[in-house]
Scaffold this motif. Structure first.
Motif, PDB file in Angstrom:
ATOM      1  N   THR A 190      42.138  32.571  31.843  1.00 30.45           N
ATOM      2  CA  THR A 190      41.711  33.965  31.667  1.00 30.45           C
ATOM      3  C   THR A 190      40.828  34.138  30.435  1.00 30.45           C
ATOM      4  O   THR A 190      39.953  35.011  30.415  1.00 30.45           O
ATOM      5  N   GLU A 195      34.898  33.626  36.986  1.00 30.30           N
ATOM      6  CA  GLU A 195      35.155  34.181  38.314  1.00 30.30           C
ATOM      7  C   GLU A 195      35.925  33.198  39.178  1.00 30.30           C
ATOM      8  O   GLU A 195      36.682  33.585  40.071  1.00 30.30           O
ATOM      9  N   LEU A 212      47.798  33.160  38.893  1.00 26.53           N
ATOM     10  CA  LEU A 212      46.692  34.095  38.677  1.00 26.53           C
ATOM     11  C   LEU A 212      46.782  35.289  39.630  1.00 26.53           C
ATOM     12  O   LEU A 212      46.503  36.429  39.250  1.00 26.53           O
ATOM     13  N   SER A 213      47.173  35.017  40.863  1.00 34.69           N
ATOM     14  CA  SER A 213      47.301  36.083  41.860  1.00 34.69           C
ATOM     15  C   SER A 213      48.391  37.071  41.475  1.00 34.69           C
ATOM     16  O   SER A 213      48.212  38.298  41.596  1.00 34.69           O
ATOM     17  N   ARG A 214      49.524  36.559  41.019  1.00 32.59           N
ATOM     18  CA  ARG A 214      50.626  37.443  40.627  1.00 32.59           C
ATOM     19  C   ARG A 214      50.242  38.347  39.459  1.00 32.59           C
ATOM     20  O   ARG A 214      50.739  39.464  39.340  1.00 32.59           O
ATOM     21  N   LEU A 215      49.347  37.847  38.622  1.00 32.45           N
ATOM     22  CA  LEU A 215      48.872  38.639  37.484  1.00 32.45           C
ATOM     23  C   LEU A 215      47.676  39.516  37.836  1.00 32.45           C
ATOM     24  O   LEU A 215      47.190  40.265  36.985  1.00 32.45           O
ATOM     25  N   ARG A 216      47.197  39.385  39.090  1.00 30.46           N
ATOM     26  CA  ARG A 216      45.988  40.109  39.520  1.00 30.46           C
ATOM     27  C   ARG A 216      44.833  39.852  38.551  1.00 30.46           C
ATOM     28  O   ARG A 216      44.121  40.760  38.121  1.00 30.46           O
ATOM     29  N   ALA A 217      44.656  38.573  38.209  1.00 30.34           N
ATOM     30  CA  ALA A 217      43.658  38.189  37.203  1.00 30.34           C
ATOM     31  C   ALA A 217      42.228  38.236  37.724  1.00 30.34           C
ATOM     32  O   ALA A 217      41.278  38.195  36.940  1.00 30.34           O
ATOM     33  N   GLY A 218      42.060  38.259  39.032  1.00 33.45           N
ATOM     34  CA  GLY A 218      40.717  38.336  39.591  1.00 33.45           C
ATOM     35  C   GLY A 218      39.943  37.037  39.527  1.00 33.45           C
ATOM     36  O   GLY A 218      38.707  37.039  39.565  1.00 33.45           O
ATOM     37  N   ASN A 220      39.254  33.386  41.388  1.00 33.07           N
ATOM     38  CA  ASN A 220      39.405  32.679  42.657  1.00 33.07           C
ATOM     39  C   ASN A 220      39.601  31.184  42.424  1.00 33.07           C
ATOM     40  O   ASN A 220      38.748  30.549  41.800  1.00 33.07           O
TER      41      ASN A 220
END
Length: 240
Positions: A190, A195, A212-218, A220
């Motif tokens: 992060t 991206e 990363l998904s669980r944190l909604r870090a954006g 891919n």
């Protein structure tokens, strides 16, 4: 050159786009690519959890299935590490194993290319997975390939050579330690404001990508093969 794709369990089951990307990329570079349907697991999970006889059986299958090819290419440093480094301890003959290559090794060392004609207009950071870094010693080959991609902005990952905490069954047996290692890795990712996070193993991308998904870090998670197969005419698209 007649090349076989060894897709690996994780890729074949969960990330088929990566296998398709490897085929697309290698065919673009002039290889004749086959996908032997009889292929199965490399046996790493069995070997690492104390079942060497089961791993040896799978290793023998690998040798039988892939022995006719000039080269075997896999989008996984972890599985190729098992094949090249552990199979000689399990089998008398390892002809196919010694012709097996992780994707970046094959591109740079066998085909002799770093610019594969890719186009990927995104800010990217790279995680060197443990087996590719320490067992196969792929070094900067993936980075050389990424630097040659048109439109790609490569950002250095802090503490890049630290483990993400996956390690196959390690993440299950040592969940707290694995989670702490993952948190450190996510912090580094992060900080890059990338991206896209890329790597040569979908297992590590699955682990880091889940966090990363669980944190909604954006961010891919995208396998190296998918970046290298992307072109201006056929650009990469995120999974919806």
């Amino acid at each position: 050159m007649r090349v076989a794709l060894f897709a690996t369990c994780v890729t074949d089951t969960l990330y088929p786009r990566t296998g398709q990307a490897v085929v697309k990329l290698l065919e673009r570079l002039g290889c004749e690519v086959d996908f032997p349907a009889a292929q199965t697991c490399c046996g790493q999970m069995h070997y690492n959890t104390g079942y060497p006889r089961h791993a040896a059986s799978l290793a023998a299958d690998y040798e039988r299935i892939f022995t006719e090819y000039d080269a075997v290419v896999a989008p996984s440093g972890s599985c190729v590490g098992m094949v090249r480094e552990i199979y000689p301890k399990l089998l008398d003959s390892t002809r196919a194993a010694q012709r097996s290559h992780e994707l970046s090794e094959f591109l740079v060392d066998v085909l002799g290319v770093t610019d594969v004609g890719a186009y990927f207009p995104h800010r990217v950071t790279y995680h060197p997975t443990c087996h590719s870094l320490r067992m196969l010693e792929v070094g900067d080959r993936p980075l050389r390939l990424l630097r040659a991609v048109r439109g790609l902005e490569l950002v250095e990952l802090p503490e890049a050579d630290s483990c993400c905490g996956f390690g196959g069954t390690f993440a299950i047996k040592n969940a707290d330690t694995s989670g702490a290692m993952l948190a450190d890795k996510i912090k580094g990712v992060t900080e890059t404001v990338a991206e896209v996070l890329t790597a040569g193993d979908n297992s590590c991308l699955m682990h880091i990508g889940g966090g990363l998904s669980r944190l909604r870090a954006g961010v891919n998670p995208v396998h190296l093969a998918e970046i290298l197969s992307s072109t201006e005419e056929e650009p990469w698209q995120a999974v919806a």
